[in-house]
Motif scaffolding. Structure first.
Motif, PDB file in Angstrom:
ATOM      1  N   VAL A 141       0.821  -1.206   0.000  1.00  0.00           N
ATOM      2  CA  VAL A 141       0.000   0.000   0.000  1.00  0.00           C
ATOM      3  C   VAL A 141       0.857   1.259   0.000  1.00  0.00           C
ATOM      4  O   VAL A 141       0.527   2.248  -0.631  1.00  0.00           O
ATOM      5  CB  VAL A 141      -0.960  -0.001   1.209  1.00  0.00           C
ATOM      6  CG1 VAL A 141      -1.547   1.383   1.438  1.00  0.00           C
ATOM      7  CG2 VAL A 141      -2.085  -0.996   0.974  1.00  0.00           C
ATOM      8  N   LYS A 144       5.648   3.773  -3.813  1.00  0.00           N
ATOM      9  CA  LYS A 144       5.769   5.011  -4.579  1.00  0.00           C
ATOM     10  C   LYS A 144       5.539   4.763  -6.066  1.00  0.00           C
ATOM     11  O   LYS A 144       5.615   5.695  -6.868  1.00  0.00           O
ATOM     12  CB  LYS A 144       7.159   5.632  -4.368  1.00  0.00           C
ATOM     13  CG  LYS A 144       7.436   6.093  -2.953  1.00  0.00           C
ATOM     14  CD  LYS A 144       8.814   6.719  -2.856  1.00  0.00           C
ATOM     15  CE  LYS A 144       9.105   7.193  -1.426  1.00  0.00           C
ATOM     16  NZ  LYS A 144      10.453   7.810  -1.322  1.00  0.00           N
ATOM     17  N   LEU A 149       0.333   0.762  -7.398  1.00  0.00           N
ATOM     18  CA  LEU A 149      -0.837   1.227  -6.658  1.00  0.00           C
ATOM     19  C   LEU A 149      -2.119   1.001  -7.451  1.00  0.00           C
ATOM     20  O   LEU A 149      -3.181   0.734  -6.879  1.00  0.00           O
ATOM     21  CB  LEU A 149      -0.681   2.707  -6.310  1.00  0.00           C
ATOM     22  CG  LEU A 149       0.462   3.035  -5.337  1.00  0.00           C
ATOM     23  CD1 LEU A 149       0.576   4.533  -5.142  1.00  0.00           C
ATOM     24  CD2 LEU A 149       0.252   2.329  -4.004  1.00  0.00           C
ATOM     25  N   ARG A 153      -5.348  -1.137  -6.094  1.00  0.00           N
ATOM     26  CA  ARG A 153      -6.752  -0.702  -6.099  1.00  0.00           C
ATOM     27  C   ARG A 153      -7.654  -1.737  -6.759  1.00  0.00           C
ATOM     28  O   ARG A 153      -8.722  -2.082  -6.228  1.00  0.00           O
ATOM     29  CB  ARG A 153      -6.874   0.642  -6.831  1.00  0.00           C
ATOM     30  CG  ARG A 153      -8.318   1.137  -6.956  1.00  0.00           C
ATOM     31  CD  ARG A 153      -8.354   2.574  -7.425  1.00  0.00           C
ATOM     32  NE  ARG A 153      -7.840   2.743  -8.759  1.00  0.00           N
ATOM     33  CZ  ARG A 153      -8.561   2.548  -9.870  1.00  0.00           C
ATOM     34  NH1 ARG A 153      -9.812   2.143  -9.787  1.00  0.00           N
ATOM     35  NH2 ARG A 153      -8.030   2.766 -11.049  1.00  0.00           N
ATOM     36  N   ARG A 177       2.596   8.207   4.355  1.00  0.00           N
ATOM     37  CA  ARG A 177       2.249   7.825   2.987  1.00  0.00           C
ATOM     38  C   ARG A 177       1.283   6.652   2.988  1.00  0.00           C
ATOM     39  O   ARG A 177       0.340   6.602   2.194  1.00  0.00           O
ATOM     40  CB  ARG A 177       3.501   7.478   2.182  1.00  0.00           C
ATOM     41  CG  ARG A 177       3.206   7.226   0.707  1.00  0.00           C
ATOM     42  CD  ARG A 177       4.461   7.141  -0.138  1.00  0.00           C
ATOM     43  NE  ARG A 177       5.301   6.014   0.227  1.00  0.00           N
ATOM     44  CZ  ARG A 177       6.474   6.121   0.813  1.00  0.00           C
ATOM     45  NH1 ARG A 177       6.951   7.327   1.128  1.00  0.00           N
ATOM     46  NH2 ARG A 177       7.191   5.064   1.125  1.00  0.00           N
ATOM     47  N   TRP A 178       1.487   5.709   3.888  1.00  0.00           N
ATOM     48  CA  TRP A 178       0.566   4.575   4.025  1.00  0.00           C
ATOM     49  C   TRP A 178      -0.816   5.071   4.444  1.00  0.00           C
ATOM     50  O   TRP A 178      -1.843   4.625   3.913  1.00  0.00           O
ATOM     51  CB  TRP A 178       1.103   3.575   5.055  1.00  0.00           C
ATOM     52  CG  TRP A 178       2.196   2.694   4.535  1.00  0.00           C
ATOM     53  CD1 TRP A 178       3.449   3.063   4.184  1.00  0.00           C
ATOM     54  CD2 TRP A 178       2.120   1.282   4.315  1.00  0.00           C
ATOM     55  NE1 TRP A 178       4.180   1.988   3.760  1.00  0.00           N
ATOM     56  CE2 TRP A 178       3.390   0.873   3.835  1.00  0.00           C
ATOM     57  CE3 TRP A 178       1.122   0.332   4.497  1.00  0.00           C
ATOM     58  CZ2 TRP A 178       3.658  -0.453   3.521  1.00  0.00           C
ATOM     59  CZ3 TRP A 178       1.387  -0.995   4.185  1.00  0.00           C
ATOM     60  CH2 TRP A 178       2.653  -1.382   3.703  1.00  0.00           C
ATOM     61  N   ARG A 180      -2.136   8.036   4.041  1.00  0.00           N
ATOM     62  CA  ARG A 180      -2.729   8.818   2.944  1.00  0.00           C
ATOM     63  C   ARG A 180      -3.293   7.911   1.853  1.00  0.00           C
ATOM     64  O   ARG A 180      -4.400   8.107   1.355  1.00  0.00           O
ATOM     65  CB  ARG A 180      -1.667   9.763   2.377  1.00  0.00           C
ATOM     66  CG  ARG A 180      -2.160  10.727   1.322  1.00  0.00           C
ATOM     67  CD  ARG A 180      -1.080  11.729   0.978  1.00  0.00           C
ATOM     68  NE  ARG A 180       0.110  11.104   0.428  1.00  0.00           N
ATOM     69  CZ  ARG A 180       1.299  11.096   1.017  1.00  0.00           C
ATOM     70  NH1 ARG A 180       1.450  11.655   2.200  1.00  0.00           N
ATOM     71  NH2 ARG A 180       2.342  10.530   0.444  1.00  0.00           N
ATOM     72  N   GLN A 181      -2.532   6.898   1.490  1.00  0.00           N
ATOM     73  CA  GLN A 181      -2.978   5.994   0.431  1.00  0.00           C
ATOM     74  C   GLN A 181      -4.141   5.121   0.890  1.00  0.00           C
ATOM     75  O   GLN A 181      -5.049   4.821   0.106  1.00  0.00           O
ATOM     76  CB  GLN A 181      -1.807   5.135  -0.040  1.00  0.00           C
ATOM     77  CG  GLN A 181      -0.761   5.924  -0.813  1.00  0.00           C
ATOM     78  CD  GLN A 181       0.382   5.047  -1.288  1.00  0.00           C
ATOM     79  OE1 GLN A 181       0.315   3.828  -1.222  1.00  0.00           O
ATOM     80  NE2 GLN A 181       1.439   5.677  -1.779  1.00  0.00           N
ATOM     81  N   GLY A 184      -7.244   6.952   0.352  1.00  0.00           N
ATOM     82  CA  GLY A 184      -7.608   6.955  -1.055  1.00  0.00           C
ATOM     83  C   GLY A 184      -8.235   5.654  -1.509  1.00  0.00           C
ATOM     84  O   GLY A 184      -9.221   5.644  -2.260  1.00  0.00           O
ATOM     85  N   THR A 207      -0.805  14.228   5.596  1.00  0.00           N
ATOM     86  CA  THR A 207      -1.912  13.365   5.172  1.00  0.00           C
ATOM     87  C   THR A 207      -3.172  14.149   4.811  1.00  0.00           C
ATOM     88  O   THR A 207      -4.147  13.567   4.336  1.00  0.00           O
ATOM     89  CB  THR A 207      -2.274  12.361   6.279  1.00  0.00           C
ATOM     90  OG1 THR A 207      -2.606  13.072   7.482  1.00  0.00           O
ATOM     91  CG2 THR A 207      -1.114  11.412   6.559  1.00  0.00           C
ATOM     92  N   GLY A 210      -4.606  13.806   1.145  1.00  0.00           N
ATOM     93  CA  GLY A 210      -5.256  12.527   0.902  1.00  0.00           C
ATOM     94  C   GLY A 210      -6.610  12.448   1.572  1.00  0.00           C
ATOM     95  O   GLY A 210      -7.571  11.914   1.002  1.00  0.00           O
TER      96      GLY A 210
END
Length: 376
Positions: A141, A144, A149, A153, A177-178, A180-181, A184, A207, A210
């Motif tokens: 997850v 980069k 990614l 999804r 980053r984890w 935030r993703q 999403g 974050t 996101g």
């Protein structure tokens, strides 16, 4: 065009780099039309690039197409051929099963050319693997790699019910980053019941973007106070713009309009213009607030009033026309300049006759060259 050489003294402000100053915008666009070129800093021949200072560059290496020449046909694969390509690359004949890592490698490939037909088949096969495929997707997850990614999804969508609680757990991951993703991906899955878990991410600069994107895509209208509150703090410029766009998506009530209009005061140009756009999107209900801002003389600025006048013209509400008529004789030429532009937008409305008369009268009396040019 031709063989050229470029040796800029300040690379950041040239070759497609803008420089904002004094609250105004700046966009730099660099285009080389072809040839063998020399650059003092790098070798971008035949490439394109972007810069964070609102700029972009293109070095066109290929000659223009020959008139009448047809482009080559796009590569195609039949479903049977695509299936065979995936099987040849990821099927373990000895184990009579799919090799997860090899299948994942195909699924995260760039879907161009013949791979346009192969990648979807690999994604479909991942869905048949159940939990192992989901675990693989969840394990990357924080990647980069955009292609990876995308595969995450699509793989998580195969088992939405199991994926959602696992993504909620990742919202507490130590790596922003984890987190935030994960927000999403939850939005991708339409997990509306997880919004309250996503909202706390607004409080972290790393974050917030996101979270705003997820809140907007999940259409979480009841969360508008948390988004509006973000405008009262001092987040980065990009975050404020994203918050404004999120409010636009949520179609917030009038109680949040004042927070939005405050962004017209002393904000960077990107924030101001985003606030103007969002104000216009709210239409007639916002017009009375914009009219107040346009007429206000204390606690505001000419800059903010200009945004308000432009927005009034773009909305075109009948009740706003008297305000613009009154401001058409304002002593400040910048105000008159914006009013001229706003009144022109009324020429396609039922109030066109009034707007035309005011514009003609102003044109006969105007002394400022900038406003005169706008009135033509």
């Amino acid at each position: 065009g031709g063989n050229d050489g470029y040796c800029p003294a300040k690379v950041t402000h040239t070759l497609g780099g803008g420089r904002s100053a004094r609250g105004m915008g700046s966009i730099g666009l660099f285009i080389d039309a072809g040839g063998k070129d020399l650059y003092g800093t790098r070798d971008p021949n035949g490439t394109s690039w972007t810069k964070e200072t609102y700029g972009a560059g293109i070095d066109e290496a290929d000659p223009p197409p020959v008139p009448g020449q047809k482009p080559p046909p796009r590569a195609k694969l039949s479903p049977e051929e695509a299936e065979k390509r995936v099987r040849d690359g990821a099927w373990d004949e000895e184990k009579k099963s799919w090799d997860l890592e090899k299948l994942w490698g195909i699924a995260r490939s760039w879907a161009v050319g013949e791979m346009r037909f192969v990648v979807p088949v690999a994604i479909e096969k991942l869905g048949t693997l159940g939990d192992p495929a989901m675990e693989k997707a969840l394990s990357v997850v924080g990647s980069k790699d955009g292609l990876e990614l995308l595969a995450v999804r699509k793989t998580l969508a195969h088992d939405r019910e199991k994926s959602i609680p696992r993504l909620v757990e990742i919202l507490a991951h130590e790596d922003p980053r984890w987190r935030r993703q994960a927000a999403g991906f939850l939005a991708d899955l339409g997990a509306k019941d997880t919004v309250e878990k996503i909202v706390p991410l607004l409080g972290d600069e790393k974050t917030a973007l996101g979270a705003l994107d997820a809140i907007a895509r999940l259409d979480a209208k009841d969360q508008w106070p948390a988004v509006a509150k973000l405008l009262q703090t001092e987040p980065p410029e990009r975050t404020k713009v994203a918050a404004l766009r999120c409010l636009e998506k949520l179609a917030v009530p009038e109680s949040s309009y004042l927070a939005l209009l405050e962004m017209l005061l002393g904000s960077p140009f990107t924030v101001r213009f985003a606030a103007e756009d969002v104000a216009v999107s709210f239409g007639a209900p916002m017009a009375k607030h914009l009219a107040h801002e346009a007429m206000r003389t204390e606690g505001t600025s000419i800059q903010a009033r200009r945004h308000a006048i432009r927005a009034l013209g773009r909305i075109g509400a009948p009740e706003s026309l008297p305000v613009l008529v009154e401001l058409s004789d304002h002593e400040n030429w910048e105000i008159r300049y914006e009013v001229a532009g706003a009144l022109k937008l009324y020429l396609d409305t039922p109030d066109a006759a009034i707007a035309r008369e005011v514009l003609a009268d102003r044109a006969r009396r105007e002394a400022n060259d900038h406003v005169k040019a706008r009135l033509r």
